[in-house]
Enzyme design. Structure first.
Site, PDB file in Angstrom:
ATOM      1  N   LYS A   1      -6.491  47.010  14.265  1.00 29.66           N
ATOM      2  CA  LYS A   1      -7.627  47.656  13.595  1.00 29.66           C
ATOM      3  C   LYS A   1      -8.966  47.173  14.162  1.00 29.66           C
ATOM      4  O   LYS A   1      -9.965  47.886  14.075  1.00 29.66           O
ATOM      5  CB  LYS A   1      -7.534  47.444  12.099  1.00 29.66           C
ATOM      6  CG  LYS A   1      -6.361  48.234  11.518  1.00 29.66           C
ATOM      7  CD  LYS A   1      -6.256  48.170  10.036  1.00 29.66           C
ATOM      8  CE  LYS A   1      -5.173  49.107   9.522  1.00 29.66           C
ATOM      9  NZ  LYS A   1      -3.806  48.689   9.927  1.00 29.66           N
TER      10      LYS A   1
HETATM   11  C1  PLP Z   1      -2.689  49.592   9.975  1.00 30.10           C
HETATM   12  C2  PLP Z   1      -1.485  49.090  10.694  1.00 30.10           C
HETATM   13  C3  PLP Z   1      -0.450  49.966  11.120  1.00 30.10           C
HETATM   14  C4  PLP Z   1      -0.456  51.458  10.805  1.00 30.10           C
HETATM   15  O1  PLP Z   1      -1.438  52.166  11.504  1.00 30.10           O
HETATM   16  P1  PLP Z   1      -1.840  53.642  11.056  1.00 30.10           P
HETATM   17  O2  PLP Z   1      -3.000  54.011  11.909  1.00 30.10           O
HETATM   18  O3  PLP Z   1      -2.203  53.547   9.594  1.00 30.10           O
HETATM   19  O4  PLP Z   1      -0.655  54.526  11.260  1.00 30.10           O
HETATM   20  C5  PLP Z   1       0.606  49.438  11.835  1.00 30.10           C
HETATM   21  N1  PLP Z   1       0.684  48.109  12.105  1.00 30.10           N
HETATM   22  C6  PLP Z   1      -0.282  47.251  11.705  1.00 30.10           C
HETATM   23  C7  PLP Z   1      -0.122  45.812  12.006  1.00 30.10           C
HETATM   24  C8  PLP Z   1      -1.394  47.693  10.997  1.00 30.10           C
HETATM   25  O5  PLP Z   1      -2.334  46.813  10.597  1.00 30.10           O
END
Ligand code: PLP
Length: 470
Positions: free
Chosen positions: A112
């Site tokens: 993120k």
């Molecule tokens: C947020 C997250 C996801 C999922 O990503 P999306 O964009 O919501 O599909 C997968 N793995 C981790 C570690 C995350 O923090």
């Protein structure tokens, strides 16, 4: 570039407007009016370029009219300069045609950061132009909160109020939020569960006594700018593996469908993508939707991959719009039906459109653990539970012939294993160490308020510290 709402009932906005708005006023999500195209020559030219440069090429058409080329370059250099790896998102080989794209070298060790480090800077740039002030309010079960806090700490004209359920986030996750000392960061531990905290945030967004005085905003993945930033690494990885001459597949551990939708955008822009694997855990609404057309909300089952424990994937609406003839009125109707009954069928057009590019698989906990163990034994790489789900899905679909075995498949490594040390140790026997960049996380002073699970208390706390805009 103009942005339109998936529900057809909101005026088109430019990039700056769509970034500051987040959700469209008709309840829809913003999507670009058309997909910009990158030619094979333009894609080939990315070979050997640093990450910020690929980022500039990929994002320039999306920000046109809101940022100059020089502004975009400066923002990318600054955002990706915070990563601890010189390649920003390095590609690592695990086996024949089996690759990992490490997206966790940002400040909070989860993918993120890639989008949020840019988003915080975009907010700051646009708010200064408008003399506006943003009050970001969010609830977090762990990862999103810390990435959002690190994205906006010390940025001008922004305050962030982040609620976490007291005693229910891991110590690493809590410390990643509460040891940030910036004056514009307000951490609040709330009595109750994550859902209780989330409900309070929703209530605040609907509370006129707050929204009339403050520019209340969210930072979740419905913001178009976040998805746009994620399109970059699909290009960055694919050119290293031979694009545009050679097709590449991607496997994506999926929750809210944001990350994998960015892969779809890359393909629509001209990147030769063989297949996008939507990998889920037992919370499999997306696997049911893509394999059987059944998008119906189930109960959330907690797992060792908590960022994927989701039963409604907000960004899926963007795919339904793009593959459903871009008919906002029809989609608004379909979404109203879903909101009323918590279930819907995909149309034939939506199913067939998606089937051209996507494959999906739900991975059970035992298979996830086996993938962590097998990866460690065969390559020495320690991976996190989310990444393991992506890898397992990629390997299964390859064995099944859904993906041509001559095509390299890149699994997106979405979190550093040290964020989930207990689950990783149970599966592999190895306890992953936090990387040096987290430094003295366990020695730094924590700062947060503890409030009862009571909406009025939270509202008054925010109102006393936020900056009014009118
Ligand atoms: C947020 C997250 C996801 C999922 O990503 P999306 O964009 O919501 O599909 C997968 N793995 C981790 C570690 C995350 O923090």
């Amino acid at each position: 570039m103009r942005y339109i709402s998936t529900r057809g009932g909101a005026p088109a906005l430019d990039f700056e407007g769509a970034t500051l708005a987040g959700l469209a006023p008709d309840g829809g999500l913003y999507v670009p009016e058309s997909w910009p195209q990158l030619s094979p020559d333009e894609i080939r030219a990315m070979r050997g370029q640093p990450y910020w440069q690929v980022a500039t090429t990929v994002m320039a058409p999306f920000v046109e009219g809101s940022l100059s080329r020089d502004e975009l370059i400066a923002l990318c250099q600054s955002a990706y300069g915070t990563f601890s790896h010189a390649a920003v998102t390095p590609l690592v080989q695990l086996g024949e045609g089996d690759w990992l794209l490490e997206l966790f070298h940002g400040p909070t060790l989860a993918f993120k950061d890639v989008a949020l480090q840019l988003l915080g800077r975009l907010f700051e740039t646009f708010l200064a132009r408008r003399s506006d002030h943003l009050t970001i309010v969010g609830a977090t079960s762990g990862d999103t909160g810390s990435a959002a806090i690190h994205a906006v700490a010390d940025r001008a004209n922004i305050d962030v109020f982040m609620l976490h359920p007291e005693g229910r986030v891991s110590e690493v996750q809590r410390r990643q939020m509460t040891t940030v000392s910036a004056a514009n960061v307000h951490n609040i531990a709330i009595g109750g569960s994550f859902d209780d905290a989330q409900a309070m945030v929703k209530r605040m967004f609907a509370d006129r006594s707050m929204t009339d005085r403050f520019h209340v905003a969210a930072v979740n993945s419905i913001n178009w700018a976040r998805l746009m930033a994620q399109v970059v690494y699909y290009f960055y990885a694919a050119v290293q593996l031979g694009a545009p001459e050679r097709k590449v597949g991607f496997s994506v551990p999926t929750g809210n469908f944001g990350d994998v939708f960015a892969g779809y955008v890359a393909a629509r822009m001209g990147l030769p993508v063989e297949r996008l694997v939507v990998a889920t855990n037992v919370n499999d609404i997306l696997h049911r939707a893509l394999s059987a057309g059944d998008y119906s909300q189930g109960q959330v089952t907690p797992t060792d991959a908590p960022s994927m424990d989701i039963q409604v994937s907000s960004n899926f609406e963007r795919l339904l719009f793009c593959e459903g003839g871009r008919d906002g009125a029809a989609l608004a109707e379909q979404m109203r039906g879903f909101e009323a009954s918590k279930a819907m069928r995909l149309t034939n057009a939506q199913r067939e459109g998606a089937a051209g590019l996507f494959a999906s698989l739900a991975v059970a906990p035992e298979a996830m653990n086996a993938a962590m163990r097998h990866t460690y034994e065969t390559s020495g790489q320690v991976i996190d539970p989310h990444t393991a789900i992506g890898l397992q899905a990629a390997r299964r679909l390859r064995e099944a012939g859904t993906i041509d075995s001559a095509v390299p498949v890149v699994t997106l490594a979405t979190a550093h294993p040290a964020k989930f040390p207990d689950a990783v140790e149970r599966a592999t026997g190895v306890r992953p160490e936090l990387p040096p960049r987290t430094g003295d996380l366990f020695e730094r002073e924590e700062r947060y308020e503890t409030l009862p699970g009571d909406y009025e208390a939270v509202r008054d706390y925010v109102a006393a510290r936020a900056t009014a805009v009118s």
